[in-house]
Design a protein around this motif. Structure first.
Motif, mmCIF file in Angstrom:
data_model
loop_
_atom_site.group_PDB
_atom_site.id
_atom_site.type_symbol
_atom_site.label_atom_id
_atom_site.label_comp_id
_atom_site.label_asym_id
_atom_site.label_seq_id
_atom_site.Cartn_x
_atom_site.Cartn_y
_atom_site.Cartn_z
ATOM 1 N N PRO A 68 0.830 -1.213 0.000
ATOM 2 C CA PRO A 68 0.000 0.000 0.000
ATOM 3 C C PRO A 68 0.859 1.255 0.000
ATOM 4 O O PRO A 68 2.039 1.226 0.373
ATOM 5 C CB PRO A 68 -0.787 -0.138 1.317
ATOM 6 N N ASP A 69 0.249 2.364 -0.439
ATOM 7 C CA ASP A 69 0.958 3.635 -0.347
ATOM 8 C C ASP A 69 0.929 4.114 1.104
ATOM 9 O O ASP A 69 0.271 3.527 1.952
ATOM 10 C CB ASP A 69 0.356 4.669 -1.290
ATOM 11 N N PHE A 104 -3.661 -7.641 2.208
ATOM 12 C CA PHE A 104 -3.677 -6.293 1.644
ATOM 13 C C PHE A 104 -4.672 -6.140 0.511
ATOM 14 O O PHE A 104 -4.536 -5.279 -0.337
ATOM 15 C CB PHE A 104 -2.280 -5.862 1.184
ATOM 16 N N ASP A 105 -5.690 -7.018 0.505
ATOM 17 C CA ASP A 105 -6.817 -6.820 -0.404
ATOM 18 C C ASP A 105 -8.119 -6.846 0.391
ATOM 19 O O ASP A 105 -9.175 -7.149 -0.139
ATOM 20 C CB ASP A 105 -6.831 -7.902 -1.492
ATOM 21 N N GLY A 154 -2.600 5.151 2.533
ATOM 22 C CA GLY A 154 -3.444 3.979 2.719
ATOM 23 C C GLY A 154 -2.973 3.121 3.887
ATOM 24 O O GLY A 154 -3.788 2.593 4.663
ATOM 25 N N ALA A 155 -1.647 2.987 4.021
ATOM 26 C CA ALA A 155 -1.104 2.194 5.124
ATOM 27 C C ALA A 155 -1.378 2.866 6.466
ATOM 28 O O ALA A 155 -1.722 2.199 7.453
ATOM 29 C CB ALA A 155 0.396 1.989 4.931
ATOM 30 N N LEU A 189 -4.923 2.348 7.400
ATOM 31 C CA LEU A 189 -5.114 0.978 7.873
ATOM 32 C C LEU A 189 -4.620 0.826 9.309
ATOM 33 O O LEU A 189 -5.256 0.163 10.133
ATOM 34 C CB LEU A 189 -4.364 0.024 6.945
#
Length: 550
Positions: free
Chosen positions: A338-339, A547-548, A342-343, A346
């Motif tokens: 992830p970028d 990560f999906d 986004g990380a 999360l």
């Protein structure tokens, strides 16, 4: 006798009761703390290690010695399970959760009400008068008290006295006495939030203990995996060193043949011998380093140090095959990194230390309200009543007492305490304001630290990916260099020093590649841990994040 027996329980019964309360409390609060349900116990599976060793279960496996020279063969999954069951630190962290639940039970006890009783038997002889008076007194008293969530305190008492004179007229009498009282605070100490604050905080402490333990489990699982792969890396370094020694021994034999034929100077032969000795020394050092790291892994797992651990070497092969496909093969096989934003999002969703920091800010705000309440005057309404009479040796001749509420004594009082100074309360209030400000700053710092940690973890994964690719190319180049140098030496177009340098470069590249492989794997595990998405079960088994969204 019935009252006495009601207060007597065996130590085992008390232990079972405490275990039941603590375990049910932890399991009730686990979903609130982590977002998922999970059974909890602090009892260790004592026979797990013996089962893994293929030994017969023992009645007391913790005390049963293991056979000398026992070898424990472990896959990575086995190591995680064994560590969760036998690690001393792991067990201590579980016990921290259990102890927090017991403390909550202690705080809750104040609102559950207390019931107690006293039985007495007294023999008395009075020689202060003209005649000696002897007698016996038997008493039974029951007491009950409640602290209501409004702050009201209720207490009741009933006492029964039986008096028997053994001299004079040998009178006997029965005394009955009952009283009850209630105290209702109107200012200081009044209100549900103030009264239940100790219980509320104790429950929050259980939640925090669960969150700390869950974060520890993730860190411990990553640590076990890192150490497991580290031991395998050391084993691979030994194999690389052994292969290097064999290549140098072959090179030394060829150099001796060439020197005997006059085609190689003696100084070059000595260079080969010197490199071979240096390689043997590195092999010895590699073996010592392997044994040292394996012993350290034994301590991490908490298994007896007399055991010899034998790890699965195929774990590295499987890992290299999988990562090779991900990084060198089809692009769709590679995990989606992830970028940063986004990380971070999360991590904000899953990090338990962020939830804990938010909860501690709320705790500090509640304590400010409690400290404000403590600054109020102590205004309370008190009511009570007493009926009946007690009996003693001096009143044995008055006959039995009667418990007649219509002839009781009753009181109603409004009490207002006006202390001139409230230094302690004032300081506590000011400290609560400071604590609230510090909790706010701690929350902001936690947010910033999460962002920094996640960014660093992402950089580590990217660096590990690049390092693995580079070292893969370096091994291929070093292997071709050795082959071509050997060909040039046969053709007389290269010197032995060139071959020695090529072989040194090859073993260095091989060692670096296996190190890059382990680093890549641990970097991904650390990223999942920093994001809070690596979940670990009570048995120590992890579930990785795809990560999906899965």
């Amino acid at each position: 006798a019935a009252a006495g027996l009601a207060g007597c329980r065996s130590t085992e019964a008390h232990r079972r009761a405490a275990d039941g309360v603590a375990v049910s409390t932890v399991e009730r609060l686990w979903p609130e703390a982590t977002g998922r349900e999970e059974p909890f116990t602090i009892e260790r599976p004592a026979d797990l290690l013996r089962e893994r060793l293929g030994l017969e279960p023992a009645e007391d496996a913790s005390a049963a010695p293991l056979p000398e020279g026992t070898t424990l063969r472990l896959s990575l999954e086995d190591a995680l399970r064994i560590g969760a069951a036998h690690s001393r630190e792991y067990q201590s962290r579980k016990e921290d959760v259990f102890r927090a639940a017991l403390q909550w039970d202690i705080e809750r006890d104040a609102l559950r009400g207390t019931v107690s009783g006293t039985l007495t038997a007294t023999g008395t002889e009075d020689r202060t008068g003209e005649e000696t008076v002897r007698g016996t007194e038997y008493g039974a008293e029951g007491r009950a008290g409640w602290l209501l969530r409004s702050g009201a305190e209720l207490s009741t008492r009933i006492a029964v006295d039986l008096v028997q004179l053994l001299t004079l007229d040998r009178d006997r009498a029965l005394g009955l006495l009952a009283d009850a009282s209630i105290t209702l605070p109107l200012l200081r100490g009044a209100g549900r939030a103030v009264v239940t604050e100790p219980i509320t905080q104790a429950e929050r402490n259980v939640v925090y203990a669960i969150q700390d333990f869950d974060q520890f489990r993730r860190a411990y699982a990553v640590r076990v995996a890192t150490e497991y792969l580290g031991v395998l890396e050391r084993a691979q370094l030994i194999r690389n060193a052994e292969e290097n020694v064999r290549r140098l021994e072959a090179a030394e034999r060829r150099a001796e043949q060439l020197a005997a034929a006059g085609r190689l100077p003696e100084i070059q032969l000595d260079q080969v011998r010197q490199d071979r000795l240096r390689a043997e020394d590195r092999l010895s050092s590699a073996r010592q380093a392997f044994e040292r790291q394996r012993d350290g892994f034994t301590l991490i797992l908490g298994v007896p140090s007399a055991l010899t651990l034998e790890l699965d070497p195929a774990e590295l092969d499987r890992l290299e095959a999988r990562i090779g496909v991900q990084l060198d093969g089809a692009a769709e096989e590679a995990p989606a990194l992830p970028d940063l934003e986004g990380a971070v999002a999360l991590a904000f969703e899953h990090r338990l230390d962020l939830r804990k920091a938010e909860g501690e800010r709320e705790d500090a705000q509640r304590r400010v309200a409690v400290a404000e309440n403590a600054l109020r005057s102590n205004l309370a309404l008190e009511a009570g009543g007493t009926a009946g009479e007690a009996r003693g040796l001096g009143s044995a001749g008055r006959g039995d007492a009667e418990l007649d509420p219509g002839r009781g004594r009753y009181r109603l009082r409004l009490r207002l305490d006006l202390p001139w100074r409230k230094t302690r309360e004032r300081a506590a209030y000011r400290n609560s304001l400071i604590a609230a400000e510090r909790a706010e700053r701690a929350l902001v710092e936690t947010v910033d630290r999460i962002r920094v940690d996640v960014a660093d973890a992402l950089r580590s994964v990217r660096r590990a990916e690049e390092g693995y690719r580079i070292q893969g190319h370096a091994v291929a180049i070093a292997a071709r260099r050795v082959e071509s140098t050997e060909m040039f030496i046969r053709a007389g177009r290269a010197q032995v020093r060139d071959l020695l340098d090529a072989q040194e470069a090859l073993v260095s590249a091989q060692n670096a590649r296996v190190g890059a492989l382990v680093q890549y794997r641990t970097a991904w595990l650390n990223l999942q841990r920093e994001l809070g998405v690596l979940t670990v079960s009570g048995e120590g088994q992890w579930h990785e994040y795809a990560f999906d969204g899965q």
